[in-house]
Design a protein around this motif. Structure first.
Motif, PDB file in Angstrom:
ATOM      1  N   PRO A   1     -10.440   1.006   2.499  1.00 52.77           N
ATOM      2  CA  PRO A   1     -10.442   0.245   3.661  1.00 52.77           C
ATOM      3  C   PRO A   1      -8.839  -0.348   3.789  1.00 52.77           C
ATOM      4  CG  PRO A   1     -10.925  -0.939   1.652  1.00 52.77           C
ATOM      5  CD  PRO A   1     -10.747   0.609   1.244  1.00 52.77           C
ATOM      6  N   GLU A   2      -7.678   0.426   3.281  1.00 51.06           N
ATOM      7  CA  GLU A   2      -6.415  -0.281   3.351  1.00 51.06           C
ATOM      8  C   GLU A   2      -6.042   0.359   4.937  1.00 51.06           C
ATOM      9  OE1 GLU A   2      -7.350   1.605   1.075  1.00 51.06           O
ATOM     10  OE2 GLU A   2      -7.071   0.644  -0.919  1.00 51.06           O
ATOM     11  N   TYR A   3      -6.569   1.141   5.337  1.00 50.84           N
ATOM     12  CA  TYR A   3      -6.190   1.619   6.891  1.00 50.84           C
ATOM     13  C   TYR A   3      -6.444   0.311   7.849  1.00 50.84           C
ATOM     14  CZ  TYR A   3      -6.143   3.675  11.474  1.00 50.84           C
ATOM     15  OH  TYR A   3      -5.935   4.144  12.575  1.00 50.84           O
ATOM     16  N   GLU A   4      -7.738  -0.005   7.617  1.00 52.08           N
ATOM     17  CA  GLU A   4      -8.547  -1.044   8.714  1.00 52.08           C
ATOM     18  C   GLU A   4      -7.664  -2.493   8.481  1.00 52.08           C
ATOM     19  OE1 GLU A   4     -10.149   0.938   6.833  1.00 52.08           O
ATOM     20  OE2 GLU A   4     -11.242   2.223   8.234  1.00 52.08           O
ATOM     21  N   ILE A   5      -7.102  -2.525   7.133  1.00 52.24           N
ATOM     22  CA  ILE A   5      -6.487  -3.884   6.703  1.00 52.24           C
ATOM     23  C   ILE A   5      -5.129  -3.756   7.444  1.00 52.24           C
ATOM     24  CG2 ILE A   5      -5.192  -5.287   4.935  1.00 52.24           C
ATOM     25  CD1 ILE A   5      -7.457  -4.584   3.151  1.00 52.24           C
ATOM     26  N   ALA A   6      -4.258  -2.766   7.405  1.00 53.96           N
ATOM     27  CA  ALA A   6      -2.957  -2.364   8.042  1.00 53.96           C
ATOM     28  C   ALA A   6      -3.101  -2.699   9.481  1.00 53.96           C
ATOM     29  CB  ALA A   6      -2.372  -1.149   7.521  1.00 53.96           C
ATOM     30  N   ILE A   7      -4.202  -2.020  10.049  1.00 59.42           N
ATOM     31  CA  ILE A   7      -4.224  -1.891  11.469  1.00 59.42           C
ATOM     32  C   ILE A   7      -4.486  -3.395  12.070  1.00 59.42           C
ATOM     33  CG2 ILE A   7      -5.851  -1.240  13.354  1.00 59.42           C
ATOM     34  CD1 ILE A   7      -3.847   0.876  12.584  1.00 59.42           C
ATOM     35  N   ALA A   8      -5.454  -4.126  11.366  1.00 60.22           N
ATOM     36  CA  ALA A   8      -5.654  -5.524  11.701  1.00 60.22           C
ATOM     37  C   ALA A   8      -4.375  -6.362  11.546  1.00 60.22           C
ATOM     38  CB  ALA A   8      -6.556  -5.929  11.061  1.00 60.22           C
ATOM     39  N   ALA A   9      -3.600  -6.065  10.454  1.00 63.31           N
ATOM     40  CA  ALA A   9      -2.294  -7.180  10.614  1.00 63.31           C
ATOM     41  C   ALA A   9      -1.184  -6.559  11.702  1.00 63.31           C
ATOM     42  CB  ALA A   9      -1.710  -6.943   9.130  1.00 63.31           C
ATOM     43  N   HIS A  10      -1.255  -5.174  11.785  1.00 66.61           N
ATOM     44  CA  HIS A  10      -0.507  -4.738  13.176  1.00 66.61           C
ATOM     45  C   HIS A  10      -0.887  -5.246  14.440  1.00 66.61           C
ATOM     46  CE1 HIS A  10       1.365  -2.116  15.749  1.00 66.61           C
ATOM     47  NE2 HIS A  10       2.247  -1.929  15.136  1.00 66.61           N
ATOM     48  N   ARG A  11      -2.291  -5.546  14.534  1.00 66.35           N
ATOM     49  CA  ARG A  11      -2.558  -5.947  15.778  1.00 66.35           C
ATOM     50  C   ARG A  11      -2.237  -7.558  15.926  1.00 66.35           C
ATOM     51  NH1 ARG A  11      -8.628  -2.933  15.682  1.00 66.35           N
ATOM     52  NH2 ARG A  11      -7.967  -1.172  16.775  1.00 66.35           N
ATOM     53  N   VAL A  12      -2.502  -8.204  14.688  1.00 62.14           N
ATOM     54  CA  VAL A  12      -2.021  -9.659  14.864  1.00 62.14           C
ATOM     55  C   VAL A  12      -0.601  -9.588  15.031  1.00 62.14           C
ATOM     56  CG1 VAL A  12      -1.824 -11.702  13.256  1.00 62.14           C
ATOM     57  CG2 VAL A  12      -4.026 -10.330  13.438  1.00 62.14           C
ATOM     58  N   GLN A  13       0.481  -8.899  14.565  1.00 60.37           N
ATOM     59  CA  GLN A  13       1.705  -8.942  14.715  1.00 60.37           C
ATOM     60  C   GLN A  13       1.822  -8.759  16.095  1.00 60.37           C
ATOM     61  OE1 GLN A  13       5.143  -6.514  12.762  1.00 60.37           O
ATOM     62  NE2 GLN A  13       4.312  -5.372  14.136  1.00 60.37           N
ATOM     63  N   GLU A  14       1.211  -7.650  16.908  1.00 58.69           N
ATOM     64  CA  GLU A  14       1.554  -7.434  18.292  1.00 58.69           C
ATOM     65  C   GLU A  14       1.084  -8.586  19.067  1.00 58.69           C
ATOM     66  OE1 GLU A  14      -0.621  -3.839  18.906  1.00 58.69           O
ATOM     67  OE2 GLU A  14       1.098  -2.562  18.791  1.00 58.69           O
ATOM     68  N   ASP A  15      -0.309  -9.152  18.936  1.00 61.12           N
ATOM     69  CA  ASP A  15      -0.752 -10.356  19.577  1.00 61.12           C
ATOM     70  C   ASP A  15       0.270 -11.569  19.517  1.00 61.12           C
ATOM     71  OD1 ASP A  15      -2.674  -8.754  20.510  1.00 61.12           O
ATOM     72  OD2 ASP A  15      -4.099  -9.737  18.771  1.00 61.12           O
ATOM     73  N   ALA A  16       0.832 -11.683  18.506  1.00 65.94           N
ATOM     74  CA  ALA A  16       1.818 -12.909  18.279  1.00 65.94           C
ATOM     75  C   ALA A  16       3.194 -12.676  19.079  1.00 65.94           C
ATOM     76  CB  ALA A  16       2.181 -12.923  16.789  1.00 65.94           C
ATOM     77  N   PHE A  17       3.803 -11.201  19.089  1.00 63.85           N
ATOM     78  CA  PHE A  17       4.825 -10.758  19.777  1.00 63.85           C
ATOM     79  C   PHE A  17       4.524 -11.313  21.441  1.00 63.85           C
ATOM     80  CE2 PHE A  17       7.436  -8.069  22.287  1.00 63.85           C
ATOM     81  CZ  PHE A  17       8.589  -8.251  21.544  1.00 63.85           C
ATOM     82  N   GLU A  18       3.356 -10.731  21.605  1.00 68.53           N
ATOM     83  CA  GLU A  18       2.937 -10.863  23.210  1.00 68.53           C
ATOM     84  C   GLU A  18       3.058 -12.622  23.361  1.00 68.53           C
ATOM     85  OE1 GLU A  18      -0.448  -8.785  24.258  1.00 68.53           O
ATOM     86  OE2 GLU A  18       0.420  -7.087  23.992  1.00 68.53           O
TER      87      GLU A  18
ATOM     88  N   TYR B   1       0.691  -1.288  -0.153  1.00 66.77           N
ATOM     89  CA  TYR B   1       0.049  -0.233   0.027  1.00 66.77           C
ATOM     90  C   TYR B   1       0.879   1.342  -0.020  1.00 66.77           C
ATOM     91  CZ  TYR B   1      -3.989  -2.992   1.121  1.00 66.77           C
ATOM     92  OH  TYR B   1      -4.876  -3.805   1.050  1.00 66.77           O
ATOM     93  N   CYS B   2       1.857   1.197   0.658  1.00 66.47           N
ATOM     94  CA  CYS B   2       2.752   2.338   0.837  1.00 66.47           C
ATOM     95  C   CYS B   2       4.137   2.405  -0.096  1.00 66.47           C
ATOM     96  CB  CYS B   2       2.992   2.513   1.988  1.00 66.47           C
ATOM     97  SG  CYS B   2       1.893   2.437   3.355  1.00 66.47           S
ATOM     98  N   GLY B   3       4.371   1.506  -0.432  1.00 65.58           N
ATOM     99  CA  GLY B   3       5.983   1.244  -1.327  1.00 65.58           C
ATOM    100  C   GLY B   3       6.819   0.617  -0.613  1.00 65.58           C
ATOM    101  N   VAL B   4       7.951   0.427  -1.440  1.00 62.07           N
ATOM    102  CA  VAL B   4       8.981  -0.187  -0.674  1.00 62.07           C
ATOM    103  C   VAL B   4      10.134   0.662   0.137  1.00 62.07           C
ATOM    104  CG1 VAL B   4      11.166  -1.305  -1.206  1.00 62.07           C
ATOM    105  CG2 VAL B   4       9.265  -1.873  -2.337  1.00 62.07           C
TER     106      VAL B   4
ATOM    107  N   LEU C   1       0.285   7.405   5.278  1.00 67.47           N
ATOM    108  CA  LEU C   1      -0.962   7.675   5.593  1.00 67.47           C
ATOM    109  C   LEU C   1      -2.003   6.890   4.678  1.00 67.47           C
ATOM    110  CD1 LEU C   1      -0.618  11.493   5.729  1.00 67.47           C
ATOM    111  CD2 LEU C   1      -0.761   9.614   7.774  1.00 67.47           C
ATOM    112  N   LEU C   2      -3.087   5.987   5.189  1.00 67.77           N
ATOM    113  CA  LEU C   2      -3.921   5.206   4.369  1.00 67.77           C
ATOM    114  C   LEU C   2      -5.325   5.669   4.714  1.00 67.77           C
ATOM    115  CD1 LEU C   2      -2.061   1.712   5.051  1.00 67.77           C
ATOM    116  CD2 LEU C   2      -2.048   3.183   3.293  1.00 67.77           C
ATOM    117  N   ALA C   3      -6.264   5.185   3.725  1.00 67.10           N
ATOM    118  CA  ALA C   3      -7.559   5.554   3.664  1.00 67.10           C
ATOM    119  C   ALA C   3      -8.367   4.466   3.745  1.00 67.10           C
ATOM    120  CB  ALA C   3      -7.970   6.544   2.604  1.00 67.10           C
TER     121      ALA C   3
END
Length: 416
Positions: free
Chosen positions: A355-372, A340-343, A351-353
């Motif tokens: 539905p890309e923003y919600e997709i990125a936030i969901a992936a980030h939450r999955v990453q944080e949960d996996a780290f915990e 979505y943002c480039g390499v 900065l995302l609008a």
């Protein structure tokens, strides 16, 4: 009599002719009016047809506007939901700011205490400065005494020269004694390697040398090796704190495989690593930290250690699974950011609008949960290793006594 009848008839006929002329004129006038009315109706019909066409176009436009309005209402709903999320995040941030402000107030209070202490120290320094002035005056007096003593020192130098001549004679005698000591030490060094010191011992269930060496095995160790006898691939036991120069004689040794060897100024050092560890131990082990090396392995002679071994290996496997899950979630998140943002773009600068923003936030939450989750299993594995290191291993075939570790609590993911 005939004449009387003719006159009224003629009069009536004249009236009829006059009436007929009037009616004809009226009919002609009404025909013209009717033609005009028909022309007006024709024009009105054209206007009505154009009006019908305009109304049809307006109805179609109204349908498009109604559809666009429905889409706009849906977008407004999504924006309002996103705004509610942002307001929640802002509320959390405000709460964190309040905590930081409270901490800042505490720090300010501590700074005020430190300033008070600094004032006290400044006062003490003023006293010390006064004392230093007095000391300087005392030094001036001592300097006068020093000049007096210098004269006495010059006279003592002559006495020292005489004593030094006597000392040289003693040095020659001491040199002979030292040569005898060195000869005795060489003889002892030549005798020592001829006496082999061996010992048989078991391993703690840390799993660092799995699967070639386990805590079900025992090993026979050569405890008085020569440094050049240890080669790459040799399993040595060494004092665990290899980063210090202090050797703790009664410390339990760590048994790992030699991966590299270096010799500096005649001193051998070894780079060890556990077979099951991803990273080496992180320091060079000098030869004087080495307790010995394995000369024989006795497999599966300690079956009583199986329960503790399985416990540690299971904790290690669970930590690896949690780590792999985190690395996968992290790769997915950065793949989304790259898509979505480039390499090479920092996620914080993107900065995302919807539905890309919600997709990125969901992936980030999955990453944080996996780290915990990884952190929880890492703590569990560390606890298991501590249990294995500190376990009480019996020599009579009884299972080792060790402290169990509580399993990590499952992560409760809040509804999105």
């Amino acid at each position: 009599m005939t004449r009387r009848i003719f006159i009224p008839v003629a009069a009536a006929l004249a009236v009829l002719i006059s009436l007929a002329g009037y009616l004809y004129a009226e009919l002609d006038q009404r025909s013209a009016s009717l033609a005009a009315t028909r022309a007006t109706l024709a024009d009105t019909r054209v206007v009505l047809q154009e009006t019908d066409q305009s109304l049809a176009a307006q109805v179609a436009q109204n349908a498009d506007l109604r559809q666009a309005n429905d889409g706009l209402q849906g977008a407004i709903g999504e924006w309002q939901a996103a705004l509610a999320d942002k307001e929640s995040e802002l509320s959390t941030a405000n709460a964190e700011i309040a905590v930081k402000e409270s901490e800042l107030s505490t720090v300010n209070a501590e700074l005020a205490d430190k300033e008070s202490e600094l004032s006290t120290v400044s006062a003490e320094l003023a006293v010390k400065e006064s004392e230093l002035t007095d000391s300087r005056r005392s030094l001036d007096a001592l300097d006068s005494q020093h000049r007096t003593l210098q004269g006495q020192y010059d006279s003592l130098q002559d006495t020292e020269a005489a004593l030094r001549r006597d000392y040289n004679t003693l040095e020659d005698l001491y040199g002979g004694v030292e040569a005898l000591r060195e000869e005795i030490a060489e003889l002892e060094a030549k005798r020592r390697p001829l006496i082999l010191a061996v010992d048989t011992d078991s391993f703690a269930c840390t799993g660092s040398m799995e699967p070639k060496i386990t805590c079900l095995d025992e090993a026979t160790w050569l405890e008085n090796p020569k440094p050049e006898e240890i080669v790459v691939g040799t399993v040595i036991t060494f004092y665990p704190d290899c980063l210090t120069d202090e050797v703790v004689e009664d410390a339990a040794g760590t048994a790992h495989r030699v991966m590299d060897i270096k010799v500096e100024n005649g001193v051998y050092s070894y780079w060890p690593k556990g077979d099951a560890n991803e990273e080496p131990d992180g320091c060079w082990v000098p030869f004087d930290h080495v307790q010995g090396y394995i000369i024989e392995i006795h497999k599966d002679v300690r079956p009583e250690n199986a329960v503790l071994r399985d416990f540690v290996n299971d904790a290690s496997a669970k930590e690896r699974e949690a780590r792999d899950a985190f690395l996968e979630a992290r790769a997915d998140y950065f793949a989304i950011i790259e898509r979505y943002c480039g390499v090479g773009v920092n996620p914080g600068d993107c900065l995302l609008a919807s539905p890309e923003y919600e997709i990125a936030i969901a992936a980030h939450r999955v990453q944080e949960d996996a780290f915990e989750e990884w952190e929880r299993w890492s703590e569990y594995h560390s606890c298991a290793l501590d249990s294995a290191r500190n376990a009480w291993y019996y020599t009579d075939g009884s299972p080792p006594l060790f402290l169990p570790c509580p399993l990590p609590l499952a992560i409760i993911v809040p509804p999105s």
